[in-house]
Design a protein around this motif. Structure first.
Motif, PDB file in Angstrom:
ATOM      1  N   ARG A 165     -13.412  -9.587  -6.285  1.00  0.00           N
ATOM      2  CA  ARG A 165     -12.279  -9.698  -5.365  1.00  0.00           C
ATOM      3  C   ARG A 165     -10.973  -9.430  -6.135  1.00  0.00           C
ATOM      4  NH1 ARG A 165     -11.874 -14.966  -1.674  1.00  0.00           N
ATOM      5  NH2 ARG A 165     -13.676 -14.064  -0.636  1.00  0.00           N
ATOM      6  N   PHE A 166     -10.942  -9.943  -7.373  1.00  0.00           N
ATOM      7  CA  PHE A 166      -9.755  -9.793  -8.214  1.00  0.00           C
ATOM      8  C   PHE A 166      -9.505  -8.311  -8.493  1.00  0.00           C
ATOM      9  CE2 PHE A 166      -6.517 -10.797 -11.098  1.00  0.00           C
ATOM     10  CZ  PHE A 166      -6.694 -10.023 -12.259  1.00  0.00           C
ATOM     11  N   LYS A 167     -10.577  -7.595  -8.786  1.00  0.00           N
ATOM     12  CA  LYS A 167     -10.455  -6.159  -9.081  1.00  0.00           C
ATOM     13  C   LYS A 167      -9.945  -5.410  -7.855  1.00  0.00           C
ATOM     14  CE  LYS A 167     -13.787  -5.371 -12.751  1.00  0.00           C
ATOM     15  NZ  LYS A 167     -15.107  -4.801 -13.088  1.00  0.00           N
ATOM     16  N   ARG A 168     -10.476  -5.807  -6.700  1.00  0.00           N
ATOM     17  CA  ARG A 168     -10.057  -5.160  -5.449  1.00  0.00           C
ATOM     18  C   ARG A 168      -8.578  -5.398  -5.202  1.00  0.00           C
ATOM     19  NH1 ARG A 168     -13.464  -6.776  -0.377  1.00  0.00           N
ATOM     20  NH2 ARG A 168     -15.184  -6.027  -1.646  1.00  0.00           N
ATOM     21  N   THR A 169      -8.155  -6.625  -5.438  1.00  0.00           N
ATOM     22  CA  THR A 169      -6.736  -6.993  -5.210  1.00  0.00           C
ATOM     23  C   THR A 169      -5.822  -6.194  -6.127  1.00  0.00           C
ATOM     24  OG1 THR A 169      -7.477  -9.253  -4.773  1.00  0.00           O
ATOM     25  CG2 THR A 169      -5.097  -8.922  -5.065  1.00  0.00           C
ATOM     26  N   VAL A 170      -6.242  -6.105  -7.370  1.00  0.00           N
ATOM     27  CA  VAL A 170      -5.430  -5.350  -8.348  1.00  0.00           C
ATOM     28  C   VAL A 170      -5.345  -3.886  -7.927  1.00  0.00           C
ATOM     29  CG1 VAL A 170      -5.398  -4.500 -10.719  1.00  0.00           C
ATOM     30  CG2 VAL A 170      -5.845  -6.919 -10.274  1.00  0.00           C
ATOM     31  N   SER A 171      -6.455  -3.343  -7.485  1.00  0.00           N
ATOM     32  CA  SER A 171      -6.492  -1.938  -7.053  1.00  0.00           C
ATOM     33  C   SER A 171      -5.530  -1.716  -5.887  1.00  0.00           C
ATOM     34  CB  SER A 171      -7.887  -1.515  -6.627  1.00  0.00           C
ATOM     35  OG  SER A 171      -8.809  -1.740  -7.666  1.00  0.00           O
TER      36      SER A 171
ATOM     37  N   ILE B 188      -1.943  -1.872  -7.135  1.00  0.00           N
ATOM     38  CA  ILE B 188      -1.577  -0.654  -7.865  1.00  0.00           C
ATOM     39  C   ILE B 188      -1.378   0.497  -6.884  1.00  0.00           C
ATOM     40  CG2 ILE B 188      -2.410   1.121  -9.494  1.00  0.00           C
ATOM     41  CD1 ILE B 188      -3.775  -1.222 -11.024  1.00  0.00           C
ATOM     42  N   GLY B 189      -2.335   0.571  -5.927  1.00  0.00           N
ATOM     43  CA  GLY B 189      -2.223   1.621  -4.911  1.00  0.00           C
ATOM     44  C   GLY B 189      -0.924   1.505  -4.129  1.00  0.00           C
ATOM     45  N   GLY B 190      -0.604   0.257  -3.804  1.00  0.00           N
ATOM     46  CA  GLY B 190       0.631   0.012  -3.058  1.00  0.00           C
ATOM     47  C   GLY B 190       1.859   0.400  -3.852  1.00  0.00           C
ATOM     48  N   LEU B 191       1.841   0.063  -5.142  1.00  0.00           N
ATOM     49  CA  LEU B 191       2.982   0.404  -6.010  1.00  0.00           C
ATOM     50  C   LEU B 191       3.150   1.929  -6.104  1.00  0.00           C
ATOM     51  CD1 LEU B 191       2.670  -2.180  -8.926  1.00  0.00           C
ATOM     52  CD2 LEU B 191       4.686  -1.792  -7.488  1.00  0.00           C
ATOM     53  N   VAL B 192       1.991   2.573  -6.252  1.00  0.00           N
ATOM     54  CA  VAL B 192       2.041   4.039  -6.373  1.00  0.00           C
ATOM     55  C   VAL B 192       2.595   4.642  -5.084  1.00  0.00           C
ATOM     56  CG1 VAL B 192       0.599   6.113  -6.501  1.00  0.00           C
ATOM     57  CG2 VAL B 192       0.204   4.219  -8.101  1.00  0.00           C
ATOM     58  N   LEU B 193       2.105   4.118  -3.977  1.00  0.00           N
ATOM     59  CA  LEU B 193       2.563   4.638  -2.672  1.00  0.00           C
ATOM     60  C   LEU B 193       4.060   4.407  -2.489  1.00  0.00           C
ATOM     61  CD1 LEU B 193       1.532   5.947  -0.060  1.00  0.00           C
ATOM     62  CD2 LEU B 193       1.221   3.662   0.888  1.00  0.00           C
ATOM     63  N   ALA B 194       4.470   3.216  -2.872  1.00  0.00           N
ATOM     64  CA  ALA B 194       5.899   2.870  -2.742  1.00  0.00           C
ATOM     65  C   ALA B 194       6.742   3.792  -3.620  1.00  0.00           C
ATOM     66  CB  ALA B 194       6.133   1.417  -3.122  1.00  0.00           C
ATOM     67  N   SER B 195       6.253   4.063  -4.813  1.00  0.00           N
ATOM     68  CA  SER B 195       7.000   4.938  -5.742  1.00  0.00           C
ATOM     69  C   SER B 195       7.122   6.330  -5.145  1.00  0.00           C
ATOM     70  CB  SER B 195       6.286   5.025  -7.095  1.00  0.00           C
ATOM     71  OG  SER B 195       6.156   3.735  -7.646  1.00  0.00           O
TER      72      SER B 195
END
Lengths: 172, 152
Positions: free
Chosen positions: B2-8, B11-18
């Motif tokens: 679950r932790f790995k999924r959350t981190v992913s 990160i995906g969200g940060l990339v999208l936001a950028s």
């Protein structure tokens, strides 16, 4: 026999070349053209027309002024051809000879390149600008400033043409 | 897991936001460039207006005529937005030359007088420029050049 044949051909060739050489010296004469451009002594720049709704003054300029020593170029408003009396310019409405509007006219001082002191054109004897040889900026005045008198004028599009007189005079 | 999924996801969200932020800025920069270009175009148009709204008029201090002809060239500068019609007037008011309409960039190369003048020097002769707009042949501002006419 063969030797004579070749010598004959050689001789013919030599004479042929000599002949060509002789003709080449009279063959072609380059045409020459003489040109001399009698350039103007100066070039003046005046406004083609002025929309007083957008601007209240304009400058007059002179370029490449090349005059004899002790003389200057004087640009004045031509009183005979311009509809002006004293410092009042009269504009006429399009399509009507009766509808007129008056406009005060003053000269401006642009000798340092910026708009400066203003006095009535009547006081300047209708002189708009004075230029000396080698200077693009005027040595006196430089342009005109207009104040339309709109209070008594009726609605319409008013115009008039400005005519200038340009002459070379001894230093004023 | 679950932790790995959350981190992913993070990160995906940060990339999208950028990516979104970058696109917005780029769009903003593009708009700013368009405004700048428009302002430059407007400035250029205003500069052109200033140039085309004035008339350049050549002036002379002397014109010399031999047997009624002068080889002086009088040119309507190419920059002008008007026709020239040129007239030469003697100090006594006689008109001795009238030109045809001279378009911008064109010139008269020979001035042939319509009258015979006595040889001599005539001060305060006048070279009158009457200017007409190109489109409607409307009369616009003009000038008169005073000069010395010499006849040989």
């Amino acid at each position: 026999m063969k030797g004579l044949h070749y010598k004959g051909i050689l001789l013919l060739l030599v004479f042929a070349c000599l002949g060509n050489t002789a003709f080449a010296s009279y063959d072609y004469i380059m045409p020459t053209t003489l040109e001399y451009d009698l350039a103007a002594n100066y070039m003046i720049e005046i406004p083609a027309n002025i929309n007083l709704n957008e601007a209240d003054h304009f400058s007059v300029r002179a370029y490449d002024v090349d005059l004899p020593d002790g003389q200057e170029l004087v640009i004045s408003l031509d009183k005979a051809q311009t509809n002006i009396v004293d410092n009042i310019l009269t504009l006429t409405a399009e399509g009507s000879n009766n509808k007129t509007m008056e406009c005060n006219v003053c000269v401006v001082d642009e000798t340092d390149g910026e708009l400066g002191v203003i006095s009535s054109i009547y006081e300047s004897d209708y002189v708009v600008a004075v230029f000396a040889s080698g200077n693009d900026l005027p040595v006196k005045y430089g342009g005109l400033f207009f104040t339309p008198q709109t209070t008594s004028a009726k609605r319409g599009h008013y115009t008039t043409a400005l005519y200038y007189t340009v002459e070379i005079k001894d230093y004023m | 897991m679950r932790f790995k999924r959350t981190v992913s996801v993070l990160i995906g969200g940060l990339v999208l936001a950028s990516v979104l932020l970058f696109c917005k800025n780029a769009d903003g920069m593009e708009q700013m460039q368009m405004l700048t270009i428009k302002q430059e175009q407007q400035n250029n148009a205003e500069a052109e207006d200033d140039e085309t709204n004035s008339i350049l008029i050549p002036g002379f201090d002397y014109l010399t005529f031999r047997t009624g002809v002068s080889n002086q060239t009088i040119r309507n500068p190419e920059r002008n937005q008007c026709y020239f019609q040129i007239r030469i007037v003697m100090p006594d008011g006689r008109v001795i030359f009238d030109s045809d309409m001279i378009a911008p960039g064109e010139q008269i190369s020979k001035i042939r007088l319509n009258t015979v003048l006595t040889p001599g020097t005539y001060e305060d002769a006048r070279l009158q420029y009457t200017c007409y707009s190109l489109d409607a042949l409307q009369l616009i501002n003009g000038a008169t050049i005073k000069f010395t006419l010499e006849v040989r």
